[in-house]
Design a protein around this motif. Structure first.
Motif, short mmCIF file in Angstrom:
data_model
loop_
_atom_site.label_atom_id
_atom_site.label_comp_id
_atom_site.label_asym_id
_atom_site.label_seq_id
_atom_site.Cartn_x
_atom_site.Cartn_y
_atom_site.Cartn_z
N GLU A 91 -14.58 0.57 -46.77
CA GLU A 91 -13.93 0.40 -48.05
C GLU A 91 -13.76 1.76 -48.72
OE1 GLU A 91 -15.92 -2.33 -50.50
OE2 GLU A 91 -15.70 -4.02 -49.09
N GLN A 92 -12.66 1.90 -49.47
CA GLN A 92 -12.37 3.15 -50.13
C GLN A 92 -12.46 2.99 -51.64
OE1 GLN A 92 -9.99 6.25 -48.58
NE2 GLN A 92 -8.70 4.79 -47.52
N PRO A 93 -12.69 4.10 -52.35
CA PRO A 93 -12.65 4.05 -53.80
C PRO A 93 -11.24 3.83 -54.29
CG PRO A 93 -12.93 6.30 -53.03
CD PRO A 93 -13.05 5.42 -51.84
N ALA A 94 -11.09 3.79 -55.61
CA ALA A 94 -9.80 3.44 -56.20
C ALA A 94 -8.67 4.36 -55.77
CB ALA A 94 -9.92 3.44 -57.72
N GLU A 95 -8.93 5.69 -55.60
CA GLU A 95 -7.86 6.62 -55.25
C GLU A 95 -7.39 6.32 -53.84
OE1 GLU A 95 -9.45 10.51 -55.49
OE2 GLU A 95 -11.29 10.04 -54.43
N GLN A 96 -6.09 6.05 -53.68
CA GLN A 96 -5.57 5.61 -52.40
C GLN A 96 -4.51 6.53 -51.83
OE1 GLN A 96 -6.52 2.96 -50.47
NE2 GLN A 96 -8.25 2.74 -51.85
N GLY A 97 -4.11 7.60 -52.49
CA GLY A 97 -3.12 8.50 -51.94
C GLY A 97 -3.63 9.16 -50.68
N LEU A 98 -2.69 9.51 -49.78
CA LEU A 98 -3.10 10.10 -48.51
C LEU A 98 -3.88 11.40 -48.70
CD1 LEU A 98 0.08 9.54 -46.31
CD2 LEU A 98 -2.06 8.25 -46.29
N LEU A 99 -3.54 12.17 -49.73
CA LEU A 99 -4.22 13.44 -49.96
C LEU A 99 -5.20 13.38 -51.13
CD1 LEU A 99 -1.37 16.06 -49.36
CD2 LEU A 99 -3.41 15.66 -47.96
N ALA A 100 -5.42 12.19 -51.66
CA ALA A 100 -6.38 12.08 -52.76
C ALA A 100 -7.76 12.48 -52.28
CB ALA A 100 -6.40 10.65 -53.28
N GLY A 101 -8.44 13.29 -53.07
CA GLY A 101 -9.80 13.70 -52.74
C GLY A 101 -9.89 14.82 -51.74
N VAL A 102 -8.76 15.43 -51.34
CA VAL A 102 -8.81 16.49 -50.35
C VAL A 102 -9.48 17.73 -50.93
CG1 VAL A 102 -6.56 17.49 -50.94
CG2 VAL A 102 -7.45 17.73 -48.62
N ALA A 103 -10.28 18.43 -50.13
CA ALA A 103 -10.92 19.69 -50.54
C ALA A 103 -9.99 20.84 -50.16
CB ALA A 103 -12.27 19.83 -49.85
N VAL A 104 -9.54 21.57 -51.16
CA VAL A 104 -8.46 22.54 -50.95
C VAL A 104 -8.87 23.67 -49.99
CG1 VAL A 104 -6.93 24.19 -52.07
CG2 VAL A 104 -7.47 22.03 -53.20
N LEU A 105 -10.02 24.28 -50.24
CA LEU A 105 -10.39 25.44 -49.42
C LEU A 105 -10.63 25.07 -47.96
CD1 LEU A 105 -10.88 28.42 -49.22
CD2 LEU A 105 -13.21 28.08 -50.07
N PRO A 106 -11.43 24.05 -47.63
CA PRO A 106 -11.56 23.68 -46.22
C PRO A 106 -10.24 23.27 -45.58
CG PRO A 106 -13.32 22.71 -47.51
CD PRO A 106 -12.34 23.28 -48.50
N PHE A 107 -9.37 22.63 -46.37
CA PHE A 107 -8.05 22.24 -45.86
C PHE A 107 -7.24 23.49 -45.48
CE2 PHE A 107 -3.58 21.10 -46.31
CZ PHE A 107 -3.50 19.85 -45.72
N ALA A 108 -7.19 24.47 -46.39
CA ALA A 108 -6.44 25.69 -46.13
C ALA A 108 -7.06 26.50 -45.00
CB ALA A 108 -6.36 26.53 -47.41
N ALA A 109 -8.37 26.58 -44.97
CA ALA A 109 -9.05 27.33 -43.91
C ALA A 109 -8.81 26.69 -42.55
CB ALA A 109 -10.54 27.41 -44.20
N ASN A 110 -8.77 25.36 -42.51
CA ASN A 110 -8.50 24.67 -41.25
C ASN A 110 -7.08 24.94 -40.78
OD1 ASN A 110 -10.10 23.04 -39.49
ND2 ASN A 110 -8.72 21.33 -39.86
N ALA A 111 -6.13 24.92 -41.71
CA ALA A 111 -4.74 25.21 -41.34
C ALA A 111 -4.61 26.61 -40.76
CB ALA A 111 -3.83 25.05 -42.57
N LEU A 112 -5.25 27.59 -41.40
CA LEU A 112 -5.18 28.97 -40.91
C LEU A 112 -5.87 29.11 -39.56
CD1 LEU A 112 -4.36 31.89 -41.30
CD2 LEU A 112 -6.46 32.23 -42.65
N ALA A 113 -7.04 28.47 -39.41
CA ALA A 113 -7.76 28.56 -38.15
C ALA A 113 -6.94 27.99 -36.99
CB ALA A 113 -9.10 27.82 -38.26
N PHE A 114 -6.28 26.86 -37.21
CA PHE A 114 -5.47 26.27 -36.16
C PHE A 114 -4.21 27.09 -35.91
CE2 PHE A 114 -8.25 22.71 -36.31
CZ PHE A 114 -8.07 22.03 -35.12
N TYR A 115 -3.64 27.67 -36.94
CA TYR A 115 -2.48 28.54 -36.75
C TYR A 115 -2.83 29.69 -35.80
CZ TYR A 115 0.55 32.53 -37.70
OH TYR A 115 1.35 33.63 -37.55
N LEU A 116 -3.96 30.32 -36.00
CA LEU A 116 -4.35 31.45 -35.17
C LEU A 116 -4.81 31.00 -33.79
CD1 LEU A 116 -6.19 33.44 -37.97
CD2 LEU A 116 -4.01 34.03 -36.89
N TYR A 117 -5.59 29.93 -33.74
CA TYR A 117 -6.10 29.44 -32.46
C TYR A 117 -4.97 28.98 -31.54
CZ TYR A 117 -8.27 26.30 -29.07
OH TYR A 117 -8.62 25.66 -27.91
N PHE A 118 -3.92 28.40 -32.12
CA PHE A 118 -2.86 27.84 -31.28
C PHE A 118 -1.94 28.89 -30.69
CE2 PHE A 118 -4.26 23.68 -31.87
CZ PHE A 118 -3.53 22.85 -31.03
#
Length: 416
Positions: free
Chosen positions: A202-229
């Motif tokens: 079950e999820q809390p009230a916020e239901q958007g696909l990006l609701a609750g996203v952590a900005v810094l880990p999200f950005a760091a993951n994008a950069l890490a995959f950009y370089l790794y790929f």
């Protein structure tokens, strides 16, 4: 790609409680990447040499496929919460089986290859978040790390063995290879149809696909995959040209063995490591490995692949731990959000990397491609310091203490 593993005794005790469906799911976690990685790591070579696509076009195709496979995970997580984990996995496998069958048909009608590749990536996007969530569904916090660690080990083992098995046949006998992989997926899909149903968290009230996203880990993951790929997309063309497809398979085998062996030993240290330190260590490892690849010899390919793998062990695990610690969303949704970041990074790598690799190949110096990628590993991460994720760490729905619960990523190459 990596998960935390507890000590050996605790791991064995926890896994002894696995029931039949979860044992089948762990077996599937080996068989699915086994079949996938008998084909997908060689797609750049297959499209370029067998179907005659230019490297710039190949880069765009791989970028789109990576974007779908990773970024689509956010849809897979949301779908699992809506229709259930088993049904999501089943539909995902049906789609992916159709994709591998399409690759077989593409041997007679080459334009079909692009659509078939994208179809297999759609299936992976839907499957992986639901798979990890099903594996730990209803499992207490004490055993969750062991179950996730076992699933990750099976995943990486399949990714390691697949290229090793398929390397000698991918260009000489691709038809039989595609038939074998399609048949394997038919069997795995039939097995999933017999799994008991399990509802998503079950999820809390916020239901958007990006609701609750952590900005810094999200950005760091994008950069890490950009370089790794850069490594994931273009090592096949680079290594096969200088060695052979069999040696390229050996490089991949080394990388996956390192993940399976080193990750459990280092996961405790990574979990306790300050986030900034983990980012510095991880990106430095990627930079060193990419620079070594520029030498172009067989030992350099092995050493470079090892260093890159050690860097991604740190980055991918730490980014997911940070994201999970800061989100109240379900496991499936958090994994999907992180895969969205991975997809954006992998897509950018395919588009930009394909153009740069084609340019360096044209001027006869593909070693410069790896040096330019290494330079980006040192120059781009400081940009992350401008991102201040001011969202406080929230207790996870399944961790009342609010501590960092050991979770892991889904593994890329593959795409990854």
């Amino acid at each position: 790609m990596v998960d935390h593993a507890p000590g050996g005794t605790g791991l064995r005790a926890a896994l002894s409680t696995l029931d039949g469906p979860l044992r089948f799911l762990l077996l599937s976690s080996f068989l699915i990447p086994l079949g996938s990685f008998m084909v997908l790591p060689f797609m750049s070579v297959f499209l370029h040499e067998r179907l005659g696509m230019g490297l710039g076009t190949v880069g765009v195709v791989l970028a789109v496929a990576s974007l779908v496979q990773f970024s689509g995970g956010i849809v897979g997580g949301a779908l699992a919460d809506r229709i259930g984990l088993r049904r999501t996995m089943l539909w995902a496998l049906i789609i992916r089986t159709a994709g591998f069958a399409g690759l077989l048909l593409a041997l007679r009608w080459p334009p079909l290859a692009v659509g078939a590749l994208v179809l297999t990536c759609c299936g992976a996007a839907l499957y992986l978040p639901a798979n990890k969530a099903y594996l730990v569904h209803g499992v207490d916090d004490e055993r969750r790390p062991a179950f996730l660690s076992a699933g990750n080990a099976a995943l990486n083992a399949g990714m390691a063995v697949g290229p090793l098995v398929a390397g000698p046949f991918v260009l000489s006998s691709p038809g039989w290879l595609f038939v074998a992989v399609t048949a394997l997926f038919v069997l795995v899909t039939a097995g999933h149809a017999r799994l008991p149903a399990a509802v998503a968290q079950e999820q809390p009230a916020e239901q958007g696909l990006l609701a609750g996203v952590a900005v810094l880990p999200f950005a760091a993951n994008a950069l890490a995959f950009y370089l790794y790929f850069h490594f994931q997309h273009f090592l096949a063309v680079y290594a096969v040209e200088r060695a052979s497809s069999a040696f390229y398979s050996l490089v991949l085998l080394l990388c996956f063995v390192l993940v399976i062996v080193v990750q459990p030993l280092a996961s405790g240290l990574i979990r306790c490591m300050p986030y900034a330190t983990a980012l510095a260590v991880g990106f430095t490892g990627l930079a060193a490995g990419l620079a070594v690849l520029a030498v172009g010899t067989r030992p350099a390919l092995l050493v470079g692949g090892a260093l890159i793998t050690l860097g991604d062990i740190v980055l991918f695990l730490k980014n997911d731990l940070e994201a999970l610690a800061r989100s109240r969303r379900s496991d499936a949704v958090v994994f999907g959000q992180q895969r969205l970041a991975a997809g954006l990074g992998a897509c950018a790598s395919g588009v930009l990397g394909g153009q740069v690799y084609g340019l360096t190949e044209h001027v006869g110096g593909t070693g410069w491609f790896w040096l330019l990628a290494a330079a980006q590993c040192l120059l781009l991460p400081p940009v992350l310091l401008a991102l201040r994720d001011r969202t406080p760490a929230h207790p996870h729905p399944h961790n009342d203490e609010g501590a960092l619960r050991p979770h892991g990523t889904d593994g890329r190459i593959p795409g990854r």
